[in-house]
Design a protein around this motif. Structure first.
Motif, PDB file in Angstrom:
ATOM      1  N   LYS A  28      49.529  44.714  46.386  1.00 55.76           N
ATOM      2  CA  LYS A  28      50.671  45.599  46.625  1.00 55.76           C
ATOM      3  C   LYS A  28      50.265  47.063  46.723  1.00 55.76           C
ATOM      4  N   PHE A  29      49.153  47.422  46.051  1.00 55.96           N
ATOM      5  CA  PHE A  29      48.757  48.832  45.996  1.00 55.96           C
ATOM      6  C   PHE A  29      47.430  49.112  46.697  1.00 55.96           C
ATOM      7  N   SER A  30      46.831  48.085  47.313  1.00 51.66           N
ATOM      8  CA  SER A  30      45.500  48.267  47.892  1.00 51.66           C
ATOM      9  C   SER A  30      45.522  48.683  49.358  1.00 51.66           C
ATOM     10  N   GLY A  31      46.644  48.515  50.017  1.00 48.43           N
ATOM     11  CA  GLY A  31      46.713  48.830  51.440  1.00 48.43           C
ATOM     12  C   GLY A  31      46.107  47.756  52.316  1.00 48.43           C
ATOM     13  N   GLY A  32      45.863  46.615  51.751  1.00 47.25           N
ATOM     14  CA  GLY A  32      45.294  45.502  52.512  1.00 47.25           C
ATOM     15  C   GLY A  32      44.330  44.699  51.659  1.00 47.25           C
ATOM     16  N   LEU A  33      44.565  43.405  51.545  1.00 47.81           N
ATOM     17  CA  LEU A  33      43.704  42.560  50.727  1.00 47.81           C
ATOM     18  C   LEU A  33      43.560  41.204  51.396  1.00 47.81           C
ATOM     19  N   VAL A  34      42.328  40.740  51.518  1.00 51.03           N
ATOM     20  CA  VAL A  34      42.041  39.409  52.053  1.00 51.03           C
ATOM     21  C   VAL A  34      41.733  38.485  50.890  1.00 51.03           C
ATOM     22  N   LEU A  35      42.485  37.405  50.771  1.00 54.96           N
ATOM     23  CA  LEU A  35      42.287  36.428  49.704  1.00 54.96           C
ATOM     24  C   LEU A  35      41.726  35.148  50.281  1.00 54.96           C
ATOM     25  N   LEU A  36      40.526  34.782  49.847  1.00 51.13           N
ATOM     26  CA  LEU A  36      39.979  33.473  50.203  1.00 51.13           C
ATOM     27  C   LEU A  36      40.478  32.473  49.165  1.00 51.13           C
ATOM     28  N   LEU A  37      41.331  31.553  49.604  1.00 48.49           N
ATOM     29  CA  LEU A  37      41.884  30.552  48.705  1.00 48.49           C
ATOM     30  C   LEU A  37      41.145  29.238  48.959  1.00 48.49           C
ATOM     31  N   ASP A  38      40.189  28.961  48.092  1.00 47.09           N
ATOM     32  CA  ASP A  38      39.346  27.779  48.279  1.00 47.09           C
ATOM     33  C   ASP A  38      40.064  26.530  47.781  1.00 47.09           C
ATOM     34  N   GLU A  39      39.779  25.399  48.437  1.00 45.63           N
ATOM     35  CA  GLU A  39      40.407  24.117  48.107  1.00 45.63           C
ATOM     36  C   GLU A  39      41.933  24.221  48.145  1.00 45.63           C
ATOM     37  N   ILE A  40      42.447  24.830  49.183  1.00 45.06           N
ATOM     38  CA  ILE A  40      43.890  25.072  49.288  1.00 45.06           C
ATOM     39  C   ILE A  40      44.694  23.776  49.234  1.00 45.06           C
ATOM     40  N   HIS A  41      44.079  22.662  49.622  1.00 45.37           N
ATOM     41  CA  HIS A  41      44.801  21.385  49.602  1.00 45.37           C
ATOM     42  C   HIS A  41      45.131  20.933  48.179  1.00 45.37           C
ATOM     43  N   ARG A  42      44.507  21.564  47.175  1.00 44.87           N
ATOM     44  CA  ARG A  42      44.769  21.202  45.776  1.00 44.87           C
ATOM     45  C   ARG A  42      45.714  22.187  45.081  1.00 44.87           C
ATOM     46  N   LEU A  43      46.335  23.063  45.830  1.00 48.39           N
ATOM     47  CA  LEU A  43      47.229  24.067  45.249  1.00 48.39           C
ATOM     48  C   LEU A  43      48.464  23.390  44.662  1.00 48.39           C
ATOM     49  N   ASP A  44      48.723  23.613  43.365  1.00 46.55           N
ATOM     50  CA  ASP A  44      49.871  22.942  42.739  1.00 46.55           C
ATOM     51  C   ASP A  44      51.177  23.658  43.092  1.00 46.55           C
ATOM     52  N   LYS A  45      52.292  23.028  42.726  1.00 46.09           N
ATOM     53  CA  LYS A  45      53.595  23.526  43.173  1.00 46.09           C
ATOM     54  C   LYS A  45      53.899  24.922  42.625  1.00 46.09           C
ATOM     55  N   GLY A  46      53.530  25.170  41.357  1.00 49.61           N
ATOM     56  CA  GLY A  46      53.802  26.478  40.775  1.00 49.61           C
ATOM     57  C   GLY A  46      53.092  27.599  41.520  1.00 49.61           C
ATOM     58  N   LYS A  47      51.844  27.379  41.881  1.00 54.06           N
ATOM     59  CA  LYS A  47      51.078  28.392  42.623  1.00 54.06           C
ATOM     60  C   LYS A  47      51.607  28.516  44.050  1.00 54.06           C
ATOM     61  N   GLN A  48      52.009  27.396  44.622  1.00 51.21           N
ATOM     62  CA  GLN A  48      52.584  27.438  45.976  1.00 51.21           C
ATOM     63  C   GLN A  48      53.847  28.287  45.995  1.00 51.21           C
ATOM     64  N   ASP A  49      54.729  28.043  45.020  1.00 52.26           N
ATOM     65  CA  ASP A  49      55.999  28.770  44.976  1.00 52.26           C
ATOM     66  C   ASP A  49      55.767  30.271  44.805  1.00 52.26           C
ATOM     67  N   PHE A  50      54.733  30.634  44.056  1.00 53.93           N
ATOM     68  CA  PHE A  50      54.417  32.049  43.862  1.00 53.93           C
ATOM     69  C   PHE A  50      53.828  32.659  45.128  1.00 53.93           C
ATOM     70  N   LEU A  51      53.028  31.868  45.843  1.00 54.57           N
ATOM     71  CA  LEU A  51      52.301  32.371  47.000  1.00 54.57           C
ATOM     72  C   LEU A  51      53.192  32.533  48.234  1.00 54.57           C
ATOM     73  N   LEU A  52      54.162  31.650  48.407  1.00 52.05           N
ATOM     74  CA  LEU A  52      54.953  31.624  49.644  1.00 52.05           C
ATOM     75  C   LEU A  52      55.600  32.970  50.002  1.00 52.05           C
ATOM     76  N   PRO A  53      56.299  33.633  49.061  1.00 53.04           N
ATOM     77  CA  PRO A  53      56.902  34.925  49.444  1.00 53.04           C
ATOM     78  C   PRO A  53      55.865  36.001  49.768  1.00 53.04           C
ATOM     79  N   LEU A  54      54.674  35.918  49.174  1.00 57.45           N
ATOM     80  CA  LEU A  54      53.617  36.884  49.485  1.00 57.45           C
ATOM     81  C   LEU A  54      53.132  36.700  50.921  1.00 57.45           C
ATOM     82  N   LEU A  55      53.050  35.426  51.364  1.00 54.38           N
ATOM     83  CA  LEU A  55      52.668  35.157  52.750  1.00 54.38           C
ATOM     84  C   LEU A  55      53.780  35.582  53.699  1.00 54.38           C
TER      85      LEU A  55
END
Length: 426
Positions: free
Chosen positions: A88-115
């Protein structure tokens, strides 16, 4: 230097990426996004060690964005929250999310609005096909790119860079036999990470000479890579691709290709998957053309599982050749699939009264088994009567073919029965 060679060789710009020219070459999609500074979140998928992390690192380096990594399996939701705050404060951030197929529902729900908001640019990495393994909610918010296996020339070029670039590669002088790079590049099956790790081990385990130079010979490289490296994640696409190629090669009666793909599974030590697939092939693709082969397959696989590798390759080799060169027939399972299709569309239709159980008390009063004709009391052990439910009386599922001696015999019997039926109707 504390980082290993593979980490040091990670590209800092798009121009340093090895291979994947269909994505990062001149005018290609990821390069265009980077050059326009208009990044969108994406998922990169393909076998291990071919550049998923490298592309993410190069994107961050070229755009000067902050670069963070997150593992869907081992990292906590709290760490994801910390990365989101930084974004939010960096002006741009690239996140490498490894093993994305194993992302659980709680992390998915948090990530979706950021995407959705573009707060961070996510680059998901996975060895599995995301169209099957990643949830639709994530897929709909990202671009999906398949990475191609690296060629031997790509891997060799990366090894040459590691040996000639003192900043990213080796700071000390290293000489080598030309055969060293050919051996490592050919033996690591397109996995650049494995190739760099093997090269580093070969160099570091070689003692410097009087001039403090290390000269790596072929036997040094061979000792650093004890066996041909087969890159195949058992949960990944490559694993199922090899199994698919094995079955299609046997089905197509190409014995050499069949042995090649079986060898890949043997080299990977994956006896359970190999045994399951060969058993399926025996019934699905050989079927009634050569039913004795099914018995031989089961016996050979029992022996293979009992003795284990490396000797298990011997009975496996026998049955792979046998399966590939055997006559083929899929008539039986196609007939079953059609019967299942009719069942699912029509439901459980009433069984004709004369076929129902007539042994229990009261069954006779219901008319069960009444007028049933016992075929063994008739010539040729056959008599005309209806067996299928009324609605399916005209259904014909099994369509025999002249594929081998056994099914030829079944075909003869089938045609004989059809002729008896026609005579009965006259």
């Amino acid at each position: 230097m504390t980082d290993n060679l593979a980490l040091r060789m990670r590209p800092k710009t798009i121009d340093q990426v090895i291979g994947q020219t269909h994505l990062v070459g001149p005018g290609k999609i990821i390069r265009r996004m980077v050059e326009a500074n208009r990044l969108t979140s994406m998922i990169l998928y393909g076998p291990p060690g071919i550049g998923k992390t490298s592309i993410a690192s190069a994107i961050a380096g070229t755009t000067k964005f902050a670069f963070r990594t997150f593992n869907a399996t081992t990292d906590s939701k709290k760490r994801l929250q910390e990365i989101a705050e930084e974004a939010k404060f960096s002006g741009g951030l690239v996140l490498l999310l490894d093993e994305i197929h194993r992302l659980d529902k709680g992390k998915q729900d948090f990530l979706l609005p950021l995407l959705e908001s573009g707060t961070l640019t996510m680059i998901g990495a996975t060895t599995e096909n995301p169209f099957f393994s990643v949830t639709p909610a994530i897929r709909s918010r990202v671009q999906i790119f398949e990475l191609e296996p690296l060629s031997v020339a790509d891997v060799k070029r990366a090894l040459e860079i590691a040996l000639s670039d003192p900043e990213r590669g080796f700071t000390e002088a290293v000489t080598y036999d030309e055969a060293v790079l050919d051996f490592i590049a050919n033996s690591t099956n397109g996995d650049l990470r494995a190739a760099l790790n093997s090269l580093e081990l070969a160099v570091l385990s070689t003692k410097p000479d009087d001039k403090k130079e290390r000269h790596v010979r072929l036997d040094d490289a061979e000792n650093s890579l004890q066996r041909s490296y087969v890159s195949m994640d058992r949960d990944g696409d490559a694993h199922y691709d090899v199994l698919s190629a094995l079955q299609k090669s046997i089905r197509g009666s190409d014995v050499d290709a069949s042995l090649h793909y079986a060898a890949r599974l043997i080299e990977a030590g994956d006896l359970p998957s190999l045994a399951r697939r060969l058993t399926v092939i025996a019934y699905e693709d050989i079927g009634l053309a050569n039913p004795d082969l099914q018995v031989r397959v089961v016996t050979a696989l029992e022996a293979a599982q009992r003795i284990g590798f490396p000797e298990a390759r011997i009975p496996i080799a026998n049955i792979v050749v046998d399966l590939a060169l055997s006559p083929k027939s899929n008539t039986a399972y196609l007939a079953m699939d059609q019967a299942l299709a009719d069942l699912r569309s029509s439901g459980a239709l009433p069984i004709p009264r004369h076929l129902r159980d007539g042994h229990y008390s009261g069954s006779k009063e219901l008319g069960n088994a009444k007028d049933y004709l016992y075929p063994h009391h008739y010539p040729n052990h056959w008599v005309a009567q209806d067996y299928l439910p009324e609605k399916l009386k005209k259904a014909r599922y099994y369509q025999p073919e002249a594929t081998g001696r056994y099914e030829n015999a079944l075909l003869g019997r089938y045609q004989q029965i059809q002729e008896w039926k026609r005579q009965q109707k006259k």
